[in-house]
Structures are given as C-alpha cells and as structure tokens.
Design an enzyme around this catalytic site. Sequence first.
Site, PDB file in Angstrom:
ATOM      1  CG  ASP A 184      -9.339   0.446   5.688  1.00  0.00           C
ATOM      2  OD1 ASP A 184      -9.134  -0.094   4.585  1.00  0.00           O
ATOM      3  OD2 ASP A 184      -8.554   0.380   6.647  1.00  0.00           O
TER       4      ASP A 184
ATOM      5  CE  LYS B 125      -3.798  -2.378   2.357  1.00  0.00           C
ATOM      6  NZ  LYS B 125      -4.504  -2.679   3.600  1.00  0.00           N
TER       7      LYS B 125
ATOM      8  CD  GLN C 202      -3.281  -4.337   6.762  1.00  0.00           C
ATOM      9  OE1 GLN C 202      -3.415  -3.293   6.126  1.00  0.00           O
ATOM     10  NE2 GLN C 202      -3.708  -5.489   6.296  1.00  0.00           N
TER      11      GLN C 202
HETATM   12  N1  GUN Z   1      -6.794  -6.468   6.531  1.00  0.00           N
HETATM   13  C1  GUN Z   1      -7.241  -7.196   5.490  1.00  0.00           C
HETATM   14  N2  GUN Z   1      -7.879  -6.416   4.601  1.00  0.00           N
HETATM   15  C2  GUN Z   1      -7.832  -5.157   5.088  1.00  0.00           C
HETATM   16  C3  GUN Z   1      -8.321  -3.903   4.619  1.00  0.00           C
HETATM   17  O1  GUN Z   1      -8.936  -3.792   3.549  1.00  0.00           O
HETATM   18  N3  GUN Z   1      -8.060  -2.832   5.409  1.00  0.00           N
HETATM   19  C4  GUN Z   1      -7.399  -2.938   6.599  1.00  0.00           C
HETATM   20  N4  GUN Z   1      -7.212  -1.833   7.311  1.00  0.00           N
HETATM   21  N5  GUN Z   1      -6.930  -4.090   7.061  1.00  0.00           N
HETATM   22  C5  GUN Z   1      -7.150  -5.184   6.308  1.00  0.00           C
END
Ligand code: GUN
Length: 290
Positions: A121, A54, A98
């Site tokens: 998110d 990311k 995350q």
């Molecule tokens: N863990 C797995 N998928 C995601 C996501 O889309 N966002 C976040 N913050 N954590 C994750």
Amino acid sequence: MAAEIIDGKAIASRLRERIAAETATFVTETGITPQLAAVLVGDDPASAVYVRNKQRACEKAGLRSTLHRLDDRTSQGELLLLVDRLNADREVHGILVQLPLPKQIDETTVLDAVAPLKDVDCFHPENVGLLSQGRPRFQPCTPAGCQYLLAESAVQTEGAHVVVLGRSEIVGKPMALLMVQKGKAANATVTICHSRTRDLPEITRQADILIAALGRPQFVTAEMVKEGVTVLDVGINRTDDGKLVGDVDFTSVATKASAITPVPGGVGPMTIAMLLANTLTAARLQTSAS
Ligand code: GUN
C-alpha cells in the site's frame, strides 16, 4: 467541445495484462509465485467488496492471494500477531490491511508494523520517506493510478498547475508528492487544498489538472473549474438512493472539462492494477534480497 472521458477501466485492463505477462516471466525465472495476503477486520460491506475485487484481480494476473478475515471485536494485539506472522512468512510477499479498522485498533500502529518490503500500500513511513525523496520503492496505489491515467491520456503535466483536493495520507499527500517530482507525467506546480482552505473556488479555478479526493459527494461543481481543465475524481460515495457518485458533479463539470474520469470506471480500477504491480515489485525485492 465535449470532454474526453478517461476510460480507467480499459486503461487498467491493459496494465493488468502487462503485469500478468511480467508475472508469468518472473514465475518462470524464479519458480516463485508472488503472493498478496489481504487482511479484513470486521464486516464492513464496502471493504469486503474492495478486498474481493483485489483478490480476483490478483488471481487473474497469476498472483496468489490469501484472505485473513478477523471479526470486528479483534483486539489490536491479535491483529499485530497476525501481521507479525505474515511478515515472517517467506511465501507472502505483500501485505494489505484493509482500512478502515474497527475503533479499538489504532491504524497507525498496525500499518507501521507491516514489514516495509511487504508494504504494497506504500503506507509505511520508510516507504513514504523514500517516495518524498523521489526514490520510491513502491507506488502509492491510487495516486500512481491517477498519474498513469494522465500519462495514458497524454495530459501535459510539465509546469501545469495541479490542484489536489484533500490531504489524506492515502491519496492527497502522496498524490501531491508524485506530481511535484521530477520525471514523466510529473514536474507540476502543486497546490493541496483541504477543509480549512480559504477561497477554495478561487484556487480550484486556477487548476489545469484538478484531482478530487475529499470524500464529499459531487462537491466540485462547474463554477469551481476553468474551461479545458482535466479532472480526476477519486471519490466513491453512495447516495441515499444507492447510486455511486464521485466527489465531482460529473454532468456539469464535463461541460467545461477537456478530459474527466467517470465514477465508477475511472480511478477505481487503477488502484487495483497498481496494487498488483506493487505485489510483483515486492516479490522481486524479496527474491533479490534473499
Ligand atoms: N481503504 C480504502 N482505500 C484503501 C487502500 O488503498 N488500501 C487499504 N489498505 N485500505 C483502503
């Protein structure tokens, strides 16, 4: 007829180029560089890889990214203090905590603490509420990525029966919300299935579009789908021999599907592209609000 392989990597790459161009215009017009703050608690290797990907994508698109690493014994209070600090930082436009978080931390409490305008998110109840009313502020990243793949692949969604496998807050539920909405690449009839669903194959066989997001390796087999179905596979599972597989048994299902996403290289790259789009949206919202 062989299934069309939906190339998420290529589609995401074109979208990222578009976001990079829009970001460059925004920076020129405002003098502000959108910034994503990623928070990684603990040392789960898969999460570390996701966060690194990311961050790299942000930098390539001209967005700033910062990483806040906390060790796996971090208390909920300490994490909330960091979230508060990022909420108050005017140079931070998007916050990504995350998941999963270590067990001593309640995820809902932490996600609810993220300022709604920085919630890239789209996990905050205010943003989920706006989404459910058909007036989204942010796009839920993975579901929006799936919807974008359908639009780019010219899959007819209007009146189609979309079956979503999985009812998670991250994918299943918001996926269903997006597809049932009025609008482009939507207007579908949606069924959500989950672990307690009776006669699951009966329902999945009715799907014109099947979206698998249950986190069970190669769960969807050819017997569970009809000829000509479009299949989006959100799953990322690692087998005992280290191979990445989705929630769909790709080889058998591809013999019946008209279009299908591979794993890797299908839905995954789209999630990151949507996160970039949301970070730019967040910067725009905060710039026009100030
Ligand atoms: N863990 C797995 N998928 C995601 C996501 O889309 N966002 C976040 N913050 N954590 C994750």
